[in-house]
Design an enzyme around this catalytic site. Structure first.
Site, PDB file in Angstrom:
ATOM      1  N   ILE A 278       0.844  -1.202   0.000  1.00 48.35           N
ATOM      2  CA  ILE A 278       0.000   0.000   0.000  1.00 48.35           C
ATOM      3  C   ILE A 278       0.883   1.259   0.000  1.00 48.35           C
ATOM      4  CG2 ILE A 278      -1.818   1.250   1.258  1.00 48.35           C
ATOM      5  CD1 ILE A 278      -2.754  -1.493   0.185  1.00 48.35           C
TER       6      ILE A 278
ATOM      7  N   CYS B  94       9.434   1.475   8.699  1.00 51.74           N
ATOM      8  CA  CYS B  94       9.653   2.422   7.600  1.00 51.74           C
ATOM      9  C   CYS B  94      11.148   2.528   7.287  1.00 51.74           C
ATOM     10  CB  CYS B  94       9.114   3.782   7.997  1.00 51.74           C
ATOM     11  SG  CYS B  94       9.104   4.954   6.648  1.00 51.74           S
TER      12      CYS B  94
ATOM     13  N   GLY C 269      -1.504 -12.666   7.013  1.00 47.66           N
ATOM     14  CA  GLY C 269      -2.491 -13.747   6.999  1.00 47.66           C
ATOM     15  C   GLY C 269      -1.954 -15.009   7.651  1.00 47.66           C
TER      16      GLY C 269
ATOM     17  N   GLY D 139      -1.606 -13.268  11.389  1.00 42.80           N
ATOM     18  CA  GLY D 139      -2.365 -14.467  11.020  1.00 42.80           C
ATOM     19  C   GLY D 139      -3.452 -14.865  11.992  1.00 42.80           C
TER      20      GLY D 139
HETATM   21  C1  LIG Z   1      -3.316  -3.823   3.601  1.00 46.61           C
HETATM   22  C2  LIG Z   1      -2.472  -3.745   4.845  1.00 46.61           C
HETATM   23  C3  LIG Z   1      -2.066  -2.477   5.308  1.00 46.61           C
HETATM   24  C4  LIG Z   1      -1.267  -2.374   6.455  1.00 46.61           C
HETATM   25  N1  LIG Z   1      -0.905  -1.136   6.908  1.00 46.61           N
HETATM   26  C5  LIG Z   1      -0.168  -1.036   8.050  1.00 46.61           C
HETATM   27  C6  LIG Z   1       0.179   0.247   8.573  1.00 46.61           C
HETATM   28  O1  LIG Z   1      -0.196   1.291   8.029  1.00 46.61           O
HETATM   29  N2  LIG Z   1       0.948   0.303   9.720  1.00 46.61           N
HETATM   30  C7  LIG Z   1       1.361  -0.849  10.358  1.00 46.61           C
HETATM   31  O2  LIG Z   1       2.047  -0.752  11.387  1.00 46.61           O
HETATM   32  N3  LIG Z   1       1.015  -2.067   9.896  1.00 46.61           N
HETATM   33  C8  LIG Z   1       0.282  -2.194   8.767  1.00 46.61           C
HETATM   34  N4  LIG Z   1      -0.074  -3.427   8.300  1.00 46.61           N
HETATM   35  C9  LIG Z   1       0.362  -4.639   9.021  1.00 46.61           C
HETATM   36  C10 LIG Z   1      -0.762  -5.186   9.915  1.00 46.61           C
HETATM   37  O3  LIG Z   1      -1.149  -4.242  10.891  1.00 46.61           O
HETATM   38  C11 LIG Z   1      -0.298  -6.481  10.614  1.00 46.61           C
HETATM   39  O4  LIG Z   1       0.854  -6.220  11.377  1.00 46.61           O
HETATM   40  C12 LIG Z   1       0.019  -7.582   9.599  1.00 46.61           C
HETATM   41  O5  LIG Z   1      -0.882  -7.567   8.523  1.00 46.61           O
HETATM   42  C13 LIG Z   1       0.030  -8.966  10.224  1.00 46.61           C
HETATM   43  O6  LIG Z   1      -1.226  -9.301  10.755  1.00 46.61           O
HETATM   44  P1  LIG Z   1      -2.318 -10.199   9.935  1.00 46.61           P
HETATM   45  O7  LIG Z   1      -1.575 -11.416   9.456  1.00 46.61           O
HETATM   46  O8  LIG Z   1      -3.378 -10.501  10.931  1.00 46.61           O
HETATM   47  O9  LIG Z   1      -2.789  -9.366   8.802  1.00 46.61           O
HETATM   48  C14 LIG Z   1      -0.861  -3.555   7.150  1.00 46.61           C
HETATM   49  C15 LIG Z   1      -1.296  -4.813   6.681  1.00 46.61           C
HETATM   50  C16 LIG Z   1      -2.083  -4.928   5.552  1.00 46.61           C
HETATM   51  C17 LIG Z   1      -2.509  -6.292   5.085  1.00 46.61           C
END
Ligand SMILES: Cc1cc2nc3c(=O)[nH]c(=O)nc-3n(C[C@H](O)[C@H](O)[C@H](O)COP(=O)(O)O)c2cc1C
Length: 308
Positions: A75, A134, A221, A248
């Protein structure tokens, strides 16, 4: 049954959540977009999209790709910028009982500090989550969170600029996540969130090009759950501050695994894309699990898998 947790027990303001289920940054917008769809007030906390000083358009398309058991995203921190957030989102959060944390991200230590200072005292903001994934422009593009020194420098600058509780969200893209966790805890982090997305890529074989416009992206995921779980376990061994597990999580069983690994709270991320109610479903299933197991207080199972 006691579900409440305090993510900043040593901070004068505390960061008390009614329950340990949060939404992960970037996967639930500003919460406001979901307020008509689900009862966001029942969540433990909401973490908003990564926010920068200026509005950002984000990376070139395509920015999303499906992978086995997960997804890639690049993104590129598209967001409305801190001023619009304060003007348009915070006043609504101020009317909510669910705490909202603002995820902040900067390209320099000064940018992180300015964001933290700007948000200090803004009604509706209960805490900060510092995204250290970042690239550090001055240090050749290496992520701030990749090294203990740079992660600690950002943490100390943010802590000095705010009276809000500060969560530092670590990246798995580092050699020793325990060392980074120790460094940010020493620099004053009130809690640590583990993990942001590991780097990944996909290739379009007919075009013979990377599928994502940005070449690589963050993997999220179910595919990253074992990796995230081990990172939580390692970080909980390394520090005494509360740990928030993320990566995940889609079911209560996943959430309980993270809690037993040492997490005091969990964040539901990508699962919300398929089901906007995912975090609330996790909460509801968790309540049933605790009832069935006669667990009176969620705190009694935090780190249960680390004992003996
Ligand atoms: C589309 C998308 C945008 C994300 N944007 C951010 C963000 O702006 N800041 C951040 O710290 N993490 C961001 N993440 C990471 C998520 O907060 C999380 O740490 C990561 O997706 C792992 O968790 P999950 O497997 O449950 O998705 C983003 C993840 C996704 C999929």
């Amino acid at each position: 049954m006691v579900l409440s947790v305090d993510l900043a027990p040593r901070h004068h303001r505390h960061l008390r959540l009614a329950n340990p289920v949060m939404t992960a940054s970037g996967t639930f917008g500003y919460g406001t977009d979901y307020a008509g769809l689900v009862d966001v007030q029942r969540l433990g906390a909401i973490v908003c999209k990564g926010t920068t000083l200026e509005p950002r358009p984000g990376n070139p398309q395509p920015r999303l790709a499906e992978t086995p058991c997960g997804m890639l995203n690049s993104i590129g921190l598209e967001n409305i910028g801190i001023e619009a957030l304060i003007r348009e989102k915070a006043p609504l959060w101020d009317t909510w009982k669910v705490p909202v944390l603002v995820n902040i991200v900067g390209e320099s230590v000064e940018a992180y500090a300015r964001l933290a200072a700007r948000l200090d005292g803004v009604a509706g903001v209960s805490g900060l989550e510092v995204n250290v994934s970042c690239p550090n422009v001055k240090a050749g593009g290496c992520e701030f969170g990749a090294r203990p020194e740079s992660a600690a420098e950002v943490t100390a600058a943010v802590k000095a600029a705010t009276s809000l509780p500060v969560v530092v969200k670590l990246t798995p893209n580092t050699d020793d996540i325990g060392a980074v966790a120790r460094a940010v805890a020493r620099a004053g982090a009130d809690a640590i969130c583990v993990i942001n997305t590991p780097h990944g890529m996909a290739i379009d074989i007919s075009a013979r090009r990377p599928l994502l416009g940005n070449i690589s992206g963050g993997l999220s995921g179910p595919a990253i759950k074992p990796l995230a779980l081990y990172a939580v376990y390692a970080v909980a061994e390394a520090v005494k501050v509360p740990v928030i597990g993320c990566g995940g999580i889609a079911t209560a069983r996943d959430a309980v695994e993270f809690i037993m690994a040492g997490a005091s709270a969990v964040q539901v991320g990508s699962a919300s894309f398929a089901n906007p109610r995912a975090a609330l479903d996790v909460l509801q299933e968790m309540e049933s699990y605790l009832r069935e197991e006669s667990i009176e207080d969620i705190s009694s199972i935090i780190g249960a898998a680390r004992r003996g």
